[in-house]
Write a protein that holds these residues in place. Sequence first.
Motif, short mmCIF file in Angstrom:
data_model
loop_
_atom_site.label_atom_id
_atom_site.label_comp_id
_atom_site.label_asym_id
_atom_site.label_seq_id
_atom_site.Cartn_x
_atom_site.Cartn_y
_atom_site.Cartn_z
N SER A 92 8.60 -17.86 -34.34
CA SER A 92 9.92 -17.46 -34.83
C SER A 92 9.91 -17.61 -36.34
O SER A 92 9.56 -18.66 -36.86
N LEU A 93 10.26 -16.54 -37.02
CA LEU A 93 10.35 -16.55 -38.48
C LEU A 93 11.60 -15.78 -38.88
O LEU A 93 11.59 -14.56 -39.01
N GLY A 94 12.69 -16.52 -39.04
CA GLY A 94 13.95 -15.85 -39.31
C GLY A 94 14.32 -14.92 -38.18
O GLY A 94 14.39 -15.32 -37.02
N GLU A 95 14.51 -13.64 -38.50
CA GLU A 95 14.86 -12.64 -37.49
C GLU A 95 13.65 -12.19 -36.69
O GLU A 95 13.79 -11.49 -35.68
N GLN A 96 12.47 -12.58 -37.10
CA GLN A 96 11.23 -12.01 -36.57
C GLN A 96 10.59 -12.92 -35.53
O GLN A 96 10.62 -14.14 -35.65
N GLY A 97 10.01 -12.34 -34.51
CA GLY A 97 9.22 -13.09 -33.53
C GLY A 97 9.99 -13.45 -32.29
O GLY A 97 9.55 -13.16 -31.17
N GLY A 98 11.13 -14.13 -32.45
CA GLY A 98 11.99 -14.45 -31.32
C GLY A 98 11.37 -15.34 -30.27
O GLY A 98 11.80 -15.31 -29.11
N ASP A 99 10.31 -16.10 -30.60
CA ASP A 99 9.63 -17.00 -29.66
C ASP A 99 9.05 -16.26 -28.46
O ASP A 99 8.80 -16.85 -27.41
N LYS A 100 8.82 -14.97 -28.61
CA LYS A 100 8.24 -14.18 -27.53
C LYS A 100 6.74 -14.49 -27.42
O LYS A 100 6.02 -14.50 -28.41
N ILE A 101 6.27 -14.76 -26.20
CA ILE A 101 4.87 -15.10 -25.98
C ILE A 101 4.05 -13.82 -25.78
O ILE A 101 4.39 -12.96 -24.98
N ASN A 102 2.96 -13.70 -26.55
CA ASN A 102 2.08 -12.54 -26.48
C ASN A 102 0.64 -12.98 -26.29
O ASN A 102 0.26 -14.10 -26.65
N LEU A 103 -0.18 -12.09 -25.75
CA LEU A 103 -1.61 -12.30 -25.72
C LEU A 103 -2.16 -11.98 -27.10
O LEU A 103 -2.22 -10.82 -27.51
N HIS A 104 -2.54 -13.02 -27.84
CA HIS A 104 -3.06 -12.84 -29.19
C HIS A 104 -4.47 -12.29 -29.15
O HIS A 104 -4.82 -11.37 -29.89
#
Length: 392
Positions: A92-104
Amino acid sequence: MNRYITLIAIIITVLFMTVPASALELDMTEIGFPIDKIEMHGFFSQGYMKSTNNDLYGDSRDGTLDLRDFGVNFSGNLTDDLRLAAQFTGYSLGEQGGDKINLHYGYADYRLVDALGFRLGRVRVPSGLYNETRDIDMVRTHVFMPQSVYPEEYRDYYASADAFVTYGGVDMESLGFLSYQGHVGRLINDDDPVSDVPLSMRAQGLENNVFTDGHSAGAQLLWETPVQGLRTGWTWRRIDNNMSSEFTIPGVGTFPVHTPIKNVSLQVWSLEYVIDRLTLMSEYSYVSIDSVPNFTGWYAGADYALTDKFSIGGNYSRYSLERGARPGINPEDIYGHQNTVSVYGKYDITANWLIKAQVDMNRGLARYQGFSRSADDELESMLFSVKTTWSF
């Protein structure tokens, strides 16, 4: 919702601080899994940031806890030469990312000989010296990497690709060591509104962004020179993509917009020199995209380990649009450039737990979340950030 996520994150962080940490090794022999042992690592970080004059990331002017990274990775050998690895991350970075889990990343790695190996799957893509390790907070002194070369607003876009990779290295004896890698594959299209590129498009009034037909290819050369501690490198990446969006004109209606993102070419030239406890580094990047202004970015900086636990550092970074690339674009505009002086420090509380802080003094706002920008933004601003990370 973000308030509850942040509260849970802080509680987890405090609990983690009290737990002795080490890598986990899972014995898979009893269930007949083809890999005897799987090594598991993970990390969790929680931070706080506050800016002056402008919102740089989300509500940073009021202070925000939306500065968070977490992930877990697994790896193991099928044979002596064949290795499997995967990592899941969120942020999560401000408005970005939203703690969504992704396969990096998630790939198979086969090493034929020292000079030739192959990877297949979702792979980390090199860009400069540090893009492949930017999620490993323990090895960095700073909170934010230099935005002129490692922009947070496009961290997902440049991080990975579904690709086939060749890599290897050649010992040139008195001339040093030369390593290489190259990839060809597909760009990872993430249409989630809080992902990096969709968020940037929303800032320009484009909604319901859908990305298709993404292609990615690239190469990297790294030269460990005969001078001890001195290495240099060159990275190139080519991206093509298509974007379908909707643009609404109040009182008129909503219209479909098709945007081909073609011939995105990124090159980075890198230099690093490690002298005992001192590390000097500098990188220059050039990005060209059809129908939009070209971008240039560079930085120079130094890190110094005062003790085995305490390190400090600083850098100067400049990013700007190319003058005359498109009518009406002025690199001296507040959003056309960004000069940043950064100072930072890191303290390793234990081998697996650290705390770090950074101050960024900015002139221009070209490399911050477009979604946070407003007509009242000022030319100069400062960002203070502090972050603690636990890993195992």
